[in-house]
Design a protein around this motif. Structure first.
Motif, PDB file in Angstrom:
ATOM      1  N   SER A  29       0.843  -1.191   0.000  1.00  0.00           N
ATOM      2  CA  SER A  29       0.000   0.000   0.000  1.00  0.00           C
ATOM      3  C   SER A  29       0.882   1.246   0.000  1.00  0.00           C
ATOM      4  O   SER A  29       1.958   1.263   0.595  1.00  0.00           O
ATOM      5  N   PHE A  30       0.404   2.323  -0.637  1.00  0.00           N
ATOM      6  CA  PHE A  30       1.183   3.559  -0.666  1.00  0.00           C
ATOM      7  C   PHE A  30       1.345   4.133   0.730  1.00  0.00           C
ATOM      8  O   PHE A  30       2.283   4.869   1.016  1.00  0.00           O
ATOM      9  N   SER A  31       0.410   3.808   1.633  1.00  0.00           N
ATOM     10  CA  SER A  31       0.357   4.472   2.929  1.00  0.00           C
ATOM     11  C   SER A  31       1.014   3.690   4.054  1.00  0.00           C
ATOM     12  O   SER A  31       1.777   4.221   4.838  1.00  0.00           O
ATOM     13  N   ASP A  32       0.693   2.411   4.135  1.00  0.00           N
ATOM     14  CA  ASP A  32       1.163   1.635   5.293  1.00  0.00           C
ATOM     15  C   ASP A  32       1.476   0.204   4.893  1.00  0.00           C
ATOM     16  O   ASP A  32       1.269  -0.728   5.664  1.00  0.00           O
ATOM     17  N   PHE A 225      -3.073  14.432  -3.592  1.00  0.00           N
ATOM     18  CA  PHE A 225      -3.476  15.833  -3.677  1.00  0.00           C
ATOM     19  C   PHE A 225      -3.213  16.560  -2.364  1.00  0.00           C
ATOM     20  O   PHE A 225      -2.895  17.753  -2.360  1.00  0.00           O
ATOM     21  N   LEU A 226      -3.299  15.849  -1.241  1.00  0.00           N
ATOM     22  CA  LEU A 226      -2.959  16.460   0.040  1.00  0.00           C
ATOM     23  C   LEU A 226      -1.451  16.697   0.126  1.00  0.00           C
ATOM     24  O   LEU A 226      -1.004  17.721   0.662  1.00  0.00           O
ATOM     25  N   GLY A 227      -0.671  15.753  -0.382  1.00  0.00           N
ATOM     26  CA  GLY A 227       0.771  15.964  -0.446  1.00  0.00           C
ATOM     27  C   GLY A 227       1.120  17.195  -1.253  1.00  0.00           C
ATOM     28  O   GLY A 227       2.016  17.974  -0.895  1.00  0.00           O
ATOM     29  N   ARG A 228       0.381  17.398  -2.352  1.00  0.00           N
ATOM     30  CA  ARG A 228       0.622  18.580  -3.192  1.00  0.00           C
ATOM     31  C   ARG A 228       0.277  19.863  -2.434  1.00  0.00           C
ATOM     32  O   ARG A 228       1.018  20.848  -2.480  1.00  0.00           O
ATOM     33  N   VAL A 229      -0.826  19.855  -1.705  1.00  0.00           N
ATOM     34  CA  VAL A 229      -1.226  21.032  -0.933  1.00  0.00           C
ATOM     35  C   VAL A 229      -0.190  21.359   0.143  1.00  0.00           C
ATOM     36  O   VAL A 229       0.103  22.529   0.411  1.00  0.00           O
ATOM     37  N   LEU A 230       0.368  20.323   0.753  1.00  0.00           N
ATOM     38  CA  LEU A 230       1.286  20.498   1.878  1.00  0.00           C
ATOM     39  C   LEU A 230       2.754  20.603   1.456  1.00  0.00           C
ATOM     40  O   LEU A 230       3.634  20.718   2.318  1.00  0.00           O
ATOM     41  N   PRO A 233       8.558  24.543   0.014  1.00  0.00           N
ATOM     42  CA  PRO A 233       8.934  25.532  -1.008  1.00  0.00           C
ATOM     43  C   PRO A 233       9.568  24.914  -2.252  1.00  0.00           C
ATOM     44  O   PRO A 233       9.442  25.450  -3.348  1.00  0.00           O
ATOM     45  N   ASP A 234      10.227  23.761  -2.078  1.00  0.00           N
ATOM     46  CA  ASP A 234      10.857  23.128  -3.239  1.00  0.00           C
ATOM     47  C   ASP A 234       9.912  22.181  -3.978  1.00  0.00           C
ATOM     48  O   ASP A 234      10.305  21.513  -4.938  1.00  0.00           O
ATOM     49  N   GLY A 235       8.651  22.124  -3.514  1.00  0.00           N
ATOM     50  CA  GLY A 235       7.661  21.290  -4.176  1.00  0.00           C
ATOM     51  C   GLY A 235       7.625  19.854  -3.714  1.00  0.00           C
ATOM     52  O   GLY A 235       6.830  19.056  -4.228  1.00  0.00           O
ATOM     53  N   THR A 236       8.445  19.491  -2.729  1.00  0.00           N
ATOM     54  CA  THR A 236       8.476  18.111  -2.243  1.00  0.00           C
ATOM     55  C   THR A 236       7.321  17.864  -1.286  1.00  0.00           C
ATOM     56  O   THR A 236       7.197  18.556  -0.271  1.00  0.00           O
ATOM     57  N   PRO A 237       6.464  16.877  -1.573  1.00  0.00           N
ATOM     58  CA  PRO A 237       5.353  16.603  -0.663  1.00  0.00           C
ATOM     59  C   PRO A 237       5.833  15.845   0.572  1.00  0.00           C
ATOM     60  O   PRO A 237       6.823  15.103   0.512  1.00  0.00           O
ATOM     61  N   PRO A 238       5.153  15.998   1.700  1.00  0.00           N
ATOM     62  CA  PRO A 238       5.500  15.213   2.872  1.00  0.00           C
ATOM     63  C   PRO A 238       5.125  13.751   2.660  1.00  0.00           C
ATOM     64  O   PRO A 238       4.249  13.445   1.842  1.00  0.00           O
ATOM     65  N   PRO A 239       5.770  12.821   3.373  1.00  0.00           N
ATOM     66  CA  PRO A 239       5.389  11.412   3.260  1.00  0.00           C
ATOM     67  C   PRO A 239       3.920  11.200   3.611  1.00  0.00           C
ATOM     68  O   PRO A 239       3.313  12.010   4.332  1.00  0.00           O
ATOM     69  N   ALA A 240       3.365  10.101   3.105  1.00  0.00           N
ATOM     70  CA  ALA A 240       1.942   9.820   3.315  1.00  0.00           C
ATOM     71  C   ALA A 240       1.550   9.881   4.788  1.00  0.00           C
ATOM     72  O   ALA A 240       0.497  10.421   5.146  1.00  0.00           O
ATOM     73  N   ARG A 241       2.387   9.342   5.659  1.00  0.00           N
ATOM     74  CA  ARG A 241       2.049   9.294   7.083  1.00  0.00           C
ATOM     75  C   ARG A 241       1.990  10.672   7.737  1.00  0.00           C
ATOM     76  O   ARG A 241       1.509  10.799   8.865  1.00  0.00           O
ATOM     77  N   ALA A 246      -4.109  16.904   7.563  1.00  0.00           N
ATOM     78  CA  ALA A 246      -4.789  17.362   6.344  1.00  0.00           C
ATOM     79  C   ALA A 246      -5.978  16.470   6.015  1.00  0.00           C
ATOM     80  O   ALA A 246      -7.036  16.941   5.573  1.00  0.00           O
ATOM     81  N   THR A 247      -5.815  15.164   6.245  1.00  0.00           N
ATOM     82  CA  THR A 247      -6.931  14.239   6.037  1.00  0.00           C
ATOM     83  C   THR A 247      -8.105  14.609   6.941  1.00  0.00           C
ATOM     84  O   THR A 247      -9.263  14.636   6.502  1.00  0.00           O
ATOM     85  N   ALA A 248      -7.808  14.913   8.200  1.00  0.00           N
ATOM     86  CA  ALA A 248      -8.875  15.280   9.142  1.00  0.00           C
ATOM     87  C   ALA A 248      -9.578  16.565   8.713  1.00  0.00           C
ATOM     88  O   ALA A 248     -10.791  16.724   8.908  1.00  0.00           O
TER      89      ALA A 248
END
Length: 284
Positions: A29-32, A225-230, A233-241, A246-248
């Motif tokens: 899974s991408f997440s866990d 899409f949440l990774g993109r929002v978060l 500055p260099d455009g790197t999204p945070p890891p899924a975990r 943002a999910t909440a």
């Protein structure tokens, strides 16, 4: 509040947006991926999610992340059915996340009360007849193709009306196939053949999707899409975990917009979010 969110025949009625906890019995899974891969760990995970506030749990044995390849039917059955059986025997409301009719059929026999098919019955022509015969609720998600190449299908002129139209046609086909309308839940399919701007537009217009007249399941948890929002500055999204807050936030927005349920990996914050949304509704 059941009239706001819609009722799903065959499932409990909650007085607010329900929280569906995810149990991924997969190594990829991408997440866990891999965290709950064996039966004992997956069962414990499902029980823990309910203890944290989940109303129902969704058990899946095949990753649908972008680019994922499929597992064979025997392996999916091996992963999923024992976990469904154990969780159902503990009194949990269990959903099975599968695109295969045989897996759905055996999971329902083991105690699953809901079939969540990300293909809406398109991946396996036997799925709709199996669900109709079983008389269980069915999640029909917006889907344009398998994970291996779904990114290439994320082409829209006007995304919200196009997805509403495609979901309407799929729902009509499922009803024609024998599934009772009152047992259908619709899912806009965030992240499936969609870019970030498409997902955000759908979250913004859940009221339009509710116009289809069936309860909505919103599955935004940890998605790209949440990774993109978060992204930094260099455009790197945070890891899924690191996307659970943002999910909440999406869970609160979805609940306020009248969603029937949200599907999440980490339950606590979303369970709080939907309860706050319900309290705000009650104060109006």
């Amino acid at each position: 509040m059941s009239t706001l969110r819609g009722r799903v025949s065959g499932l409990p009625e909650w007085d607010r947006c329900a929280v569906m906890g995810v149990v991924n019995v997969t190594p990829d899974s991408f997440s866990d991926g891999g965290s709950w891969f064996d039966t004992e760990a997956a069962v414990k995970r499902g029980l823990d999610l309910v203890a944290q506030g989940a109303d129902l749990v969704d058990v899946g044995g095949e990753s649908t992340r972008p680019g994922a390849s499929r597992v064979d039917e025997a392996e999916e059955l091996r992963r999923v059915v024992p976990v469904v059986r154990e969780l159902a025997s503990e009194g949990l409301v269990v959903s099975v996340d599968t695109m295969r009719a045989a897996v759905a059929e055996q999971a329902v026999a083991a105690g699953a009360r809901l079939v969540n098919d990300v293909s809406g019955g398109l991946a396996d022509t036997a799925m709709v007849p199996v669900v109709a015969d079983a008389g269980v609720p069915f999640v029909v998600m917006h889907w344009r193709g398998f994970s291996a190449d779904m990114n290439s299908r994320a082409v829209y002129g006007d995304v919200v009306p196009e997805i509403v139209g495609e979901l309407q046609r799929r729902m009509d086909a499922v009803v024609s196939g024998g599934v009772a309308p009152e047992r259908i839940v619709l899912d806009p399919g965030l992240g499936f053949a969609k870019e970030a701007e498409h997902d955000l537009a759908l979250v913004a217009r859940l009221d339009v999707l509710r116009g289809l007249g069936r309860p909505l399941l919103v599955a935004a948890s940890r998605k790209r899409f949440l990774g993109r929002v978060l992204a930094g500055p260099d455009g790197t999204p945070p890891p899924a975990r690191e996307r659970d807050a943002a999910t909440a936030a999406v869970s609160a927005l979805a609940a306020r917009a009248g969603a029937w349920a949200v599907r999440v990996h980490e339950v606590g914050a979303s369970a709080d979010a939907v309860r706050v949304a319900r309290a705000v509704e009650g104060a109006v």
